[in-house]
Design a protein around this motif. Structure first.
Motif: not given
Length: 584
Positions: A142-166
């Motif tokens: 949803q963050n990637l496609n925010q502002g669009s009227d649909g789902i045009y792309g799928f994000p890569t390198s998604v993660s369940t880790l903390k943003s401050t973890d390497p």
């Protein structure tokens, strides 16, 4: 750094498929091939994959090709701007023609916006309802496609880790990696700062002038494939001091400093001077100006190069079982004042996205393929150069006593980079069958929900217990007993983690784009000239010419734009770390 090599071994497990998806985009019910209830497809299709990360161009081969063919009855024709040359022109030509590709892997931000506005991406909303694997990361989608009227792309390198973890596993993305055995031969001389590497590497070259095959050894070997806003080889060295690029700006991971790359005292100019001095010592490969990444990789395999910017080049190419058992290999050099930049885990995904072209023959099938790439099986089948996946279960690894372990073939294929694959898995050599997509959908260091262990075999305890060799043992002994590079850097406060905010800079206006292209062309051209300048006087003269010429071409205007973006990026990093409770 955005481009990776096809030679790093990755792996795969079995495959899950989606069925019952409805059609959309550039295909009608009449001309698309539908899947049966068990996921079988009657008609073979070949899809064009426009991949901004790929370093291989042509038909996907080997074991990955067989998996895709068996499960999706699909063949992948890789279109790689990195290989084709003049990638910007190829992108513009294909988009102007109204057909970039059937499967598209390009950057977020400007390219995403361009393709959506031009109608070159399929709205995959109706498919997304049934994409159970990728929808586990719905916040990122949803963050990637925010502002669009649909789902045009799928994000890569998604993660369940903390943003401050390497986001890396045992090794950072960047680092000064040297032939540790030759460093040890010198008695482990202290390296206080980057420049202190030069006499060390010079002595390595003097003591090891040729490879076993009789070829000349160089301290450094460069290549121009990945040059962009600046000379890529120069940019890499700035990461050793906590900086990364944002256009013409070098931004420190913690937001404490921002530099114009052309400032006379910038880390980038320092890097160019470092290479200039290295060349004066005869340490730089004279073929650096003409060779590509594949040629360079082969040189590393043969032992012709003594310094690597990244673990996934020097170690991947040279640290074979044979070399390691003989006490030879690349390991991180202990530069005393380094603080290596690390990308934090991206809670909203990385800098690229995957989309379906609007003219795709069978978008439903491509959506199923994309969703599989986010499944446990797909993650293990397809990863980028900075990670090693586990390979097909039963071939390269197996479960034993409740934990995954590499098979004998797995050790040969994954650690030595060779091995002939049985015909039942597709035949050919293992490395030639590696996925040419060269993209992580999910971070390999994340936990595989199907096994409870990380996707990357290098993170398995069984691998780490078995992966002992004279080089690693000696490195650990002389690096305060560290079990991994990341552990050493964290223990010595030498890792600068930039929170993974998935920030994407706003697209360049037509004016900024024109000025940037003019200026960066000059910067890259002069950077190479400076490295190979005949003396210090010519180096300084070229530096002044580069600065003056770039300024005359609008550099300062672009710099101001990039500086704003760099500071906005840091603000976003701070917000994400706070939002997800990761801020210290």
């Amino acid at each position: 750094m955005k481009k990776m090599s096809k030679y790093i071994t990755t792996g795969l497990l079995g495959v899950t498929l989606l069925g019952g998806l409805s059609a959309c985009g550039g295909s009608s019910d009449a001309d698309k091939d539908t899947a049966s209830s068990d996921g079988n497809y009657d008609e073979t299709i070949t899809i064009d994959v426009y991949d901004g990360l790929a370093n291989y161009m042509g038909m996907q081969e080997g074991w990955f090709a067989k998996i895709v063919k068996d499960k999706f009855n699909m063949e992948l024709n890789i279109i790689a701007p990195n290989v084709a040359g003049n990638g910007d022109t190829l992108y513009q030509t294909r988009t102007a023609a109204g057909d970039l590709g059937d499967l598209i892997i390009v950057d977020n931000g400007q390219q995403y916006n361009e393709l959506v506005e031009a109608g070159l991406l399929t709205d995959a909303s109706q498919y997304y309802e049934n994409m159970d694997n990728v929808s586990r990361f719905d916040a990122a989608v949803q963050n990637l496609n925010q502002g669009s009227d649909g789902i045009y792309g799928f994000p890569t390198s998604v993660s369940t880790l903390k943003s401050t973890d390497p986001s890396e596993g045992l090794d950072p993305t960047f680092g000064a990696y040297v032939r540790w055995d030759l460093y040890a031969d010198q008695g482990y001389p202290e390296i206080d700062t980057l420049e202190d590497l030069l006499p060390v590497i010079q002595k390595m070259q003097e003591d090891n002038p040729t490879t076993d095959s009789g070829k000349k050894v160089y301290g450094f070997s460069l290549f121009g494939d990945w040059d962009g806003n600046m000379m890529n080889a120069g940019k890499q060295l700035v990461t050793y001091y906590g900086y990364d690029e944002q256009g013409f700006v070098l931004a420190k991971a913690d937001g404490s400093d921002y530099q114009s790359i052309l400032a006379s005292d910038s880390e980038y100019i320092r890097a160019l001077k470092f290479y200039f001095e290295a060349n004066q010592l005869g340490l730089i490969d004279p073929e650096s100006t003409t060779q590509n990444y594949d040629t360079l990789f082969a040189k590393f395999q043969d032992g012709q190069v003594l310094f690597s910017w990244w673990p996934w080049l020097g170690q991947a190419a040279y640290n074979t079982t044979t070399n390691l058992d003989a006490g030879k290999g690349f390991m991180l050099a202990p530069i005393q004042d380094q603080t290596i930049f690390s990308y934090g885990a991206e809670v909203y995904g990385g800098k690229q996205f995957i989309g379906i072209g609007s003219n795709a023959e069978d978008p439903e099938r491509i959506a199923a393929f994309i969703d599989w790439l986010y499944s446990s099986e797909g993650v293990l089948a397809n990863s980028s150069q900075t990670s090693g996946s586990s390979g097909p279960e039963g071939l390269t690894w197996e479960m034993k006593d409740g934990e995954p372990v590499l098979t004998d073939f797995g050790k040969q294929a994954l650690l030595d980079g060779n091995g002939d694959v049985p015909e039942e898995y597709g035949g050919g050599t293992y490395k030639d069958g590696v996925s040419a997509l060269n993209v992580n959908t999910v971070l390999p260091i994340d936990t595989n929900p199907d096994t409870g262990f990380p996707y990357a075999y290098t993170m398995w305890e069984s691998y780490q217990n078995e992966n002992t060799n004279p080089v690693k043992e000696d490195w650990s002994k002389n690096m305060d007993g560290a079990e991994s590079t990341i552990a050493y850097l964290e223990d010595h406060d030498q890792l600068a983690v930039a929170p993974g905010a998935s920030y994407v800079a706003p697209e360049d206006s037509s004016e900024i784009s024109t000025l940037r292209n003019q200026a960066k062309s000059t910067i890259v051209e002069y950077s190479w000239k400076m490295v190979f300048a005949k003396d210090a006087s010519e180096f300084d003269k070229l530096l002044k010419e580069m600065q003056d010429t770039a300024d005359g071409l609008g550099y300062q205007t672009v710099l101001e734009f990039d500086m704003t973006n760099a500071k906005d990026q840091n603000t976003k990093r701070e917000e994400v770390a706070k939002e997800f409770g990761d801020a210290e």
